[in-house]
Write an enzyme that holds these catalytic residues in place. Sequence first.
Site, short mmCIF file in Angstrom:
data_model
loop_
_atom_site.label_atom_id
_atom_site.label_comp_id
_atom_site.label_asym_id
_atom_site.label_seq_id
_atom_site.Cartn_x
_atom_site.Cartn_y
_atom_site.Cartn_z
N ARG A 41 0.96 -1.21 -0.03
CA ARG A 41 0.07 -0.06 -0.06
C ARG A 41 0.86 1.12 -0.30
NH1 ARG A 41 -3.69 2.62 4.87
NH2 ARG A 41 -4.78 4.09 3.47
N HIS A 42 0.40 2.36 -0.70
CA HIS A 42 1.15 3.57 -0.74
C HIS A 42 1.54 4.14 0.69
CE1 HIS A 42 -2.52 5.43 0.09
NE2 HIS A 42 -2.81 5.00 -0.92
N ARG A 45 -0.71 9.53 3.36
CA ARG A 45 -1.08 10.59 2.32
C ARG A 45 -2.10 11.60 2.98
NH1 ARG A 45 -6.09 9.12 2.56
NH2 ARG A 45 -6.80 7.06 2.25
N ARG A 109 0.12 9.38 -5.66
CA ARG A 109 0.67 8.63 -4.30
C ARG A 109 1.16 7.44 -4.56
NH1 ARG A 109 -4.79 9.57 -4.30
NH2 ARG A 109 -6.26 7.76 -4.19
N HIS A 291 -2.95 -0.06 -3.20
CA HIS A 291 -3.86 0.65 -1.99
C HIS A 291 -4.42 -0.38 -0.95
CE1 HIS A 291 -4.65 3.92 -5.30
NE2 HIS A 291 -4.27 2.74 -6.13
N ASP A 292 -5.16 0.18 -0.03
CA ASP A 292 -5.42 -0.63 1.06
C ASP A 292 -6.40 -1.71 0.40
OD1 ASP A 292 -7.41 1.47 0.26
OD2 ASP A 292 -7.71 2.06 2.36
O1 PT3 Z 1 -5.40 4.81 1.19
O2 PT3 Z 1 -4.99 2.92 0.15
C1 PT3 Z 1 -5.50 4.02 0.39
C2 PT3 Z 1 -6.78 4.23 -0.61
O3 PT3 Z 1 -7.04 3.08 -1.31
C3 PT3 Z 1 -6.60 5.27 -1.58
O4 PT3 Z 1 -5.11 5.21 -2.08
C4 PT3 Z 1 -7.62 5.43 -2.43
O5 PT3 Z 1 -7.42 5.44 -3.71
N1 PT3 Z 1 -8.92 5.55 -1.92
C5 PT3 Z 1 -10.14 5.78 -3.04
C6 PT3 Z 1 -11.24 6.26 -2.18
C7 PT3 Z 1 -12.31 7.18 -2.72
#
Ligand code: PT3
Length: 421
Positions: A41-42, A45, A109, A291-292
């Site tokens: 995951r990044h 942010r 990110r 991402h998460d």
């Molecule tokens: O913080 O890992 C994360 C999220 O996935 C984020 O990067 C993301 O893209 N969220 C989209 C939600 C609208």
Amino acid sequence: MGVIRLPKPARILCFSFHIILILLQQTTAERELKFVVTVFRHGDRTPIVTFPNDIHKESEWPQGFGQLTKTGMQQLFELGQYMRKRYSSFLNSTYNHKEFYIQSTDYDRTIMSAQSFLSGLFPPTSSQIWNPELLWQPIPVHVSQKSTDQRLYFPLSDCPRFDELQNETQTCSEFQNRIQPYMDFLETVAVNAGFEIKNLKILDNFQIWNIYDTLLCEDIHNFTLPVWATKDVINKMKTLTELSLLSLFGIYKTEEKSRLQGGVLVNNILNSIKQAANSSKQRKMEVYSAHDTTIGALQIALSIFNGKLPPYAACQLFELYQESSGQYSIEMYYRNDSSRDPYLLTLPGCTSSCPLEKFAELVSPIITENWSKECGKKDKMKDIFIGFDVAIGLLFIFDLVLLFLLYHYGRCRRRNNYQDI
Ligand code: PT3
């Protein structure tokens, strides 16, 4: 020269010790790491969205919303350094494009996280140093387009069947049992955040997640939180956000959801691993910056999800080993805490070091051969061909009618001519 002869028990002990040493050397030396896949995951942010009563505005964040922060850069740099240490005897310290591949989703990110990670993993050494005052070298980060990002950004969009499953999840008993105790709480949060209560979209998966996420970002960066966002409230929101992630990819018809979501990534990873086992290609490591939800979809599909939101820079590792017998096996690790060794995870039904064939067999129920079809998507080409066939058919009928009319018109004229004479 006289030979010192040890007493018999001492000789037996010495002999056994030698045998144990040889066996140990064989078992440890002959098992060889062959290939690694990593999905992370990044890093930390800024918020992605805001809510109506948010006391902070996007302009308060130096780079605006959705951007990697300095803390985030540090987290990924640290992960890169950790990987350098973990694979010091496997991955060359000099970067080699044939051995290493990194791909990111198309978000600032994740791309910046990949770059920070690379600075920790491949600081240039000896011949790769191009500027002695800058221990950094450019390394390509491959980016998959948002529109065609079928690999890393989850939930994968444009899948009508998955949307249906999502709606069904909201009403299934398992989800309802878990969410019911929080109904009053959700309403209070909705009002405090400034949402209209009649528009109870707050119950949607992402809305509580977004409010929680924004408050969490603000808290991490020492912004004042609204008075209603007490520790207890934040903790409850965290629990509900975890439920959102779980119910997005699991809770209800998890296997079918996985075929349409996380299983797609499992399949891609497995294909890379099989290729590494079956070919003499030089690639040693593949890394995905995501991402998460990517980690959630992947872990839920593999039934190795711990129910918690993956923290920033959380990292899922797949290691392919060749055993001394020649057999290949996969080990999975999860690094969600930089202060300790990653957790060794076991695929249900297998051992922690899982033979490759067994792994492939166990994950086969979550892998689809035809994603579009299972998603219930219309085959556009098929539609075009059907349209084309219908048009040809209509043209043919039109021709027939025209011929028929011309024929009759001709006959009438001939008859009339005859009468004229
Ligand atoms: O913080 O890992 C994360 C999220 O996935 C984020 O990067 C993301 O893209 N969220 C989209 C939600 C609208």
